[in-house]
Scaffold this active site. Structure first.
Site, PDB file in Angstrom:
ATOM      1  N   ASN A   1      27.855  50.463   2.384  1.00  0.00           N
ATOM      2  CA  ASN A   1      28.835  50.199   1.324  1.00  0.00           C
ATOM      3  C   ASN A   1      28.570  48.864   0.622  1.00  0.00           C
ATOM      4  O   ASN A   1      28.821  48.727  -0.583  1.00  0.00           O
ATOM      5  CB  ASN A   1      30.256  50.286   1.884  1.00  0.00           C
ATOM      6  CG  ASN A   1      30.694  51.744   2.024  1.00  0.00           C
ATOM      7  OD1 ASN A   1      30.001  52.649   1.574  1.00  0.00           O
ATOM      8  ND2 ASN A   1      31.832  51.967   2.641  1.00  0.00           N
TER       9      ASN A   1
ATOM     10  N   CYS B   1      37.020  51.618   0.437  1.00  0.00           N
ATOM     11  CA  CYS B   1      35.860  51.369   1.314  1.00  0.00           C
ATOM     12  C   CYS B   1      34.969  50.275   0.740  1.00  0.00           C
ATOM     13  O   CYS B   1      34.790  49.224   1.338  1.00  0.00           O
ATOM     14  CB  CYS B   1      35.049  52.649   1.456  1.00  0.00           C
ATOM     15  SG  CYS B   1      36.092  54.058   1.817  1.00  0.00           S
TER      16      CYS B   1
ATOM     17  N   LYS C   1      37.983  56.676  -9.533  1.00  0.00           N
ATOM     18  CA  LYS C   1      36.665  57.091 -10.010  1.00  0.00           C
ATOM     19  C   LYS C   1      36.787  58.450 -10.697  1.00  0.00           C
ATOM     20  O   LYS C   1      37.850  59.070 -10.637  1.00  0.00           O
ATOM     21  CB  LYS C   1      35.631  57.081  -8.887  1.00  0.00           C
ATOM     22  CG  LYS C   1      35.861  58.043  -7.765  1.00  0.00           C
ATOM     23  CD  LYS C   1      34.696  57.891  -6.798  1.00  0.00           C
ATOM     24  CE  LYS C   1      34.683  59.003  -5.789  1.00  0.00           C
ATOM     25  NZ  LYS C   1      33.504  58.936  -4.954  1.00  0.00           N
TER      26      LYS C   1
ATOM     27  N   LYS D   1      27.179  51.093   8.724  1.00  0.00           N
ATOM     28  CA  LYS D   1      28.194  51.558   7.776  1.00  0.00           C
ATOM     29  C   LYS D   1      28.547  50.451   6.772  1.00  0.00           C
ATOM     30  O   LYS D   1      28.646  50.683   5.557  1.00  0.00           O
ATOM     31  CB  LYS D   1      29.440  51.991   8.564  1.00  0.00           C
ATOM     32  CG  LYS D   1      30.661  52.250   7.733  1.00  0.00           C
ATOM     33  CD  LYS D   1      30.499  53.462   6.856  1.00  0.00           C
ATOM     34  CE  LYS D   1      31.506  53.475   5.743  1.00  0.00           C
ATOM     35  NZ  LYS D   1      32.346  54.616   5.694  1.00  0.00           N
TER      36      LYS D   1
ATOM     37  N   ARG E   1      30.857  58.764   6.833  1.00  0.00           N
ATOM     38  CA  ARG E   1      30.164  58.320   5.606  1.00  0.00           C
ATOM     39  C   ARG E   1      30.399  59.304   4.473  1.00  0.00           C
ATOM     40  O   ARG E   1      29.572  59.436   3.577  1.00  0.00           O
ATOM     41  CB  ARG E   1      28.673  58.207   5.895  1.00  0.00           C
ATOM     42  CG  ARG E   1      28.406  57.359   7.094  1.00  0.00           C
ATOM     43  CD  ARG E   1      27.166  57.813   7.800  1.00  0.00           C
ATOM     44  NE  ARG E   1      26.043  57.005   7.368  1.00  0.00           N
ATOM     45  CZ  ARG E   1      24.778  57.337   7.564  1.00  0.00           C
ATOM     46  NH1 ARG E   1      24.482  58.468   8.156  1.00  0.00           N
ATOM     47  NH2 ARG E   1      23.823  56.546   7.149  1.00  0.00           N
TER      48      ARG E   1
HETATM   49  N1  SAJ Z   1      31.280  52.747  -9.194  1.00  0.00           N
HETATM   50  C1  SAJ Z   1      30.819  52.038 -10.302  1.00  0.00           C
HETATM   51  N2  SAJ Z   1      29.537  52.245 -10.723  1.00  0.00           N
HETATM   52  C2  SAJ Z   1      28.712  53.136 -10.098  1.00  0.00           C
HETATM   53  C3  SAJ Z   1      29.178  53.832  -8.964  1.00  0.00           C
HETATM   54  C4  SAJ Z   1      30.483  53.617  -8.528  1.00  0.00           C
HETATM   55  O1  SAJ Z   1      31.530  51.227 -10.900  1.00  0.00           O
HETATM   56  O2  SAJ Z   1      27.573  53.278 -10.560  1.00  0.00           O
HETATM   57  C5  SAJ Z   1      32.674  52.527  -8.731  1.00  0.00           C
HETATM   58  C6  SAJ Z   1      33.527  53.803  -8.781  1.00  0.00           C
HETATM   59  O3  SAJ Z   1      34.049  54.034 -10.046  1.00  0.00           O
HETATM   60  C7  SAJ Z   1      34.606  53.464  -7.752  1.00  0.00           C
HETATM   61  C8  SAJ Z   1      33.848  52.616  -6.717  1.00  0.00           C
HETATM   62  O4  SAJ Z   1      32.648  52.187  -7.356  1.00  0.00           O
HETATM   63  O5  SAJ Z   1      35.617  52.662  -8.330  1.00  0.00           O
HETATM   64  C9  SAJ Z   1      33.501  53.345  -5.448  1.00  0.00           C
HETATM   65  O6  SAJ Z   1      33.077  54.666  -5.714  1.00  0.00           O
HETATM   66  P1  SAJ Z   1      31.853  55.355  -4.959  1.00  0.00           P
HETATM   67  O7  SAJ Z   1      31.690  56.727  -5.501  1.00  0.00           O
HETATM   68  O8  SAJ Z   1      30.668  54.482  -5.022  1.00  0.00           O
HETATM   69  O9  SAJ Z   1      32.269  55.365  -3.429  1.00  0.00           O
HETATM   70  P2  SAJ Z   1      33.584  55.809  -2.572  1.00  0.00           P
HETATM   71  O10 SAJ Z   1      34.423  54.600  -2.332  1.00  0.00           O
HETATM   72  O11 SAJ Z   1      34.249  57.003  -3.118  1.00  0.00           O
HETATM   73  O12 SAJ Z   1      32.855  56.255  -1.189  1.00  0.00           O
HETATM   74  C10 SAJ Z   1      31.989  55.332  -0.543  1.00  0.00           C
HETATM   75  C11 SAJ Z   1      30.665  56.066  -0.217  1.00  0.00           C
HETATM   76  N3  SAJ Z   1      29.655  55.088   0.200  1.00  0.00           N
HETATM   77  C12 SAJ Z   1      28.434  55.040  -0.385  1.00  0.00           C
HETATM   78  O13 SAJ Z   1      28.114  55.774  -1.300  1.00  0.00           O
HETATM   79  C13 SAJ Z   1      27.471  54.041   0.165  1.00  0.00           C
HETATM   80  C14 SAJ Z   1      30.906  57.095   0.877  1.00  0.00           C
HETATM   81  O14 SAJ Z   1      29.694  57.695   1.297  1.00  0.00           O
HETATM   82  C15 SAJ Z   1      31.589  56.420   2.089  1.00  0.00           C
HETATM   83  O15 SAJ Z   1      31.836  57.347   3.129  1.00  0.00           O
HETATM   84  C16 SAJ Z   1      32.911  55.852   1.612  1.00  0.00           C
HETATM   85  O16 SAJ Z   1      32.625  54.849   0.626  1.00  0.00           O
HETATM   86  C17 SAJ Z   1      33.631  55.275   2.808  1.00  0.00           C
HETATM   87  O17 SAJ Z   1      34.553  55.929   3.325  1.00  0.00           O
HETATM   88  O18 SAJ Z   1      33.233  54.198   3.282  1.00  0.00           O
END
Ligand code: SAJ
Length: 420
Positions: A218, A268, A334, A214, A162
């Site tokens: 997400n 993810c 991001k 998990k 995670r």
């Molecule tokens: N994003 C938005 N608005 C927000 C937050 C994020 O548009 O308010 C976008 C980001 O720019 C990006 C995407 O969402 O494009 C995903 O970014 P993220 O920071 O939310 O997540 P990831 O993909 O880097 O990591 C996620 C995490 N999951 C959660 O927060 C529930 C991480 O803990 C997981 O381990 C990972 O997925 C995974 O490997 O599954």
């Protein structure tokens, strides 16, 4: 350290497998990492890394130099196996478990009674049971939890990672860990293994709940981002500043809206909700719609850019579309990372360039553009960006914080609220 785990074999040395392998190695376990990619294996054996993650290079260099981690193309005998291979979806959004299947078939010949096999890859519900069935097919001489329960020769569990890209090494150690054994004895063994380095709580459950947990995490984030993205589209129609709106609404003690953006990227959040939809298409209505809302956002941003182009040409009747130059700020998926995979910012930039527009990209986290992906796009520095006519903010990188004075705000598409 638990006496029972002196040697482990980690299959799949990507963004999760390699940090996990290196962290076990740094905690005194002898780790063999396995990957089908010869380049990755060679790099790791030289103490180098083939992926970008803060501090991973130094960690891998140290544990390889100490002889605690080495990489090879095929599994070998070990006390425990961790499978951390990709779980993509197919064209119809059905999960594709082929990498889990090959990993299971590759490690099965080395299994001995008492071994533990952990599936770490984010997986649809029942994938752990499926992996155990593949192992059992390959090793009819051994017994597995689906056949013998607590008496089985081989222990099988699902322990999803995670960790947040960019903070993997800290979160691997500090996050709580969900441990879903096929039986309580499997959970207990997996807990003992992760406790070698996990400082967060290791919480035992069953394999299905761990798989769904998990996917739920997400999907929760995806649904909440979709809500923010939908608000941004609604507010545009109603001439309301969505960023101000969200910050005001978030002053309510029980409201916490996420941030709209150009779409949801990464490997993810844009994938995992489909695993729920694939299993329960009739029931997962909100989860599916959230995916559709987020996937539609890049196209909406492109339409906003087209509106600005029309405005620009109307204000400059002596110019043609060929004269218009567009600066795209950010390509990563991001903020403050260099990872361009599954990035909506990259998708938008690529699509604008493919429509024959003159595109400059500003991405301070990379030195060169990925050649095959972005044709006819020039990478320029932030200082040069004021030469463009239209400015499209796609990622809220730290580097961009002070760009407010760089250009005419009427010629701005701010997809992520950098300038609010
Ligand atoms: N994003 C938005 N608005 C927000 C937050 C994020 O548009 O308010 C976008 C980001 O720019 C990006 C995407 O969402 O494009 C995903 O970014 P993220 O920071 O939310 O997540 P990831 O993909 O880097 O990591 C996620 C995490 N999951 C959660 O927060 C529930 C991480 O803990 C997981 O381990 C990972 O997925 C995974 O490997 O599954």
């Amino acid at each position: 350290m638990s006496n029972s785990f002196k040697h482990i074999c980690v299959i799949g040395l990507g963004y999760i497998g390699l940090p996990t392998a290196a962290t076990f190695a740094a905690h005194g376990v002898k780790v063999i990492g396995v990957d089908v990619n010869q380049h990755a294996v060679d790099m790791i054996n030289q103490g180098k890394v083939h992926i970008v993650e803060p501090d991973l290079d130094a960690l891998v260099r140290d544990v390889v130099a100490q002889g605690k981690l080495s990489a090879q193309l095929a599994p070998t005998e070990a006390d425990a196996y961790i499978v951390a291979v990709p779980t993509p979806f197919k064209d119809d959004y059905q999960p594709d478990l082929k990498y889990i299947e090959s990993a299971a078939k590759a490690l099965a010949p080395f299994l001995k009674p008492g071994n533990l096999v952990i599936l770490e890859s984010t997986s649809p519900v029942e994938a752990t049971e499926q992996m155990s069935a593949w192992l059992s097919e390959a090793r009819p001489d051994l017994s597995f939890p689906q056949q013998k329960g607590e008496e089985a020769d081989i222990l099988v569990a699902h322990c999803p990672e995670r960790v947040l890209p960019g903070k993997v090494l800290q979160e691997l150690i500090s996050n709580d860990r969900i441990i879903g054994g096929m039986t309580p004895r499997c959970s207990k063994a997996a807990c003992d293994l992760y406790k070698i380095f996990v400082k967060g709580a290791c919480i035992e459950t069953n394999a299905r709940t761990a798989e769904m947990c998990k996917l739920t995490e997400n999907s929760f984030r995806d649904v909440n981002i979709a809500f923010a993205n939908e608000l941004s589209v609604i507010c545009d129609k109603l001439d309301i500043n969505v960023w101000e709106l969200i910050s005001l609404a978030n002053r309510h003690p029980r409201v916490n809206i996420l941030q709209p953006g150009p779409g949801v990227g990464g490997h993810c959040i844009a994938v995992d909700p489909w695993f729920i939809v694939a299993k329960t298409p009739e029931q997962a209505r909100l989860i599916r719609t959230a995916r559709e809302v987020n996937d539609a956002k890049p196209e909406w941003v492109i339409d906003q850019v087209k509106i600005k182009i029309a405005d620009f040409l109307q204000a400059n009747p002596n110019k043609t579309i060929q004269d218009v130059t567009i600066a795209c700020y950010g390509l990563a998926f991001k903020p403050d990372i260099d990872d361009l995979r599954e990035s909506p910012a990259l998708e938008i930039t690529k699509s604008l360039a493919e429509q024959g527009l003159n595109i400059f990209a500003i991405e301070p986290n990379i030195d060169t553009l990925p050649e095959n992906v972005l044709k006819n796009v020039r990478l320029i520095s932030l200082e040069e960006s004021n030469i463009a006519n239209i400015h499209v903010i796609l990622v809220k990188h730290r580097h961009f914080e002070n760009i407010k004075n760089n250009f005419d705000l009427n010629m701005l598409v701010d997809s992520c609220g950098l300038l609010k």
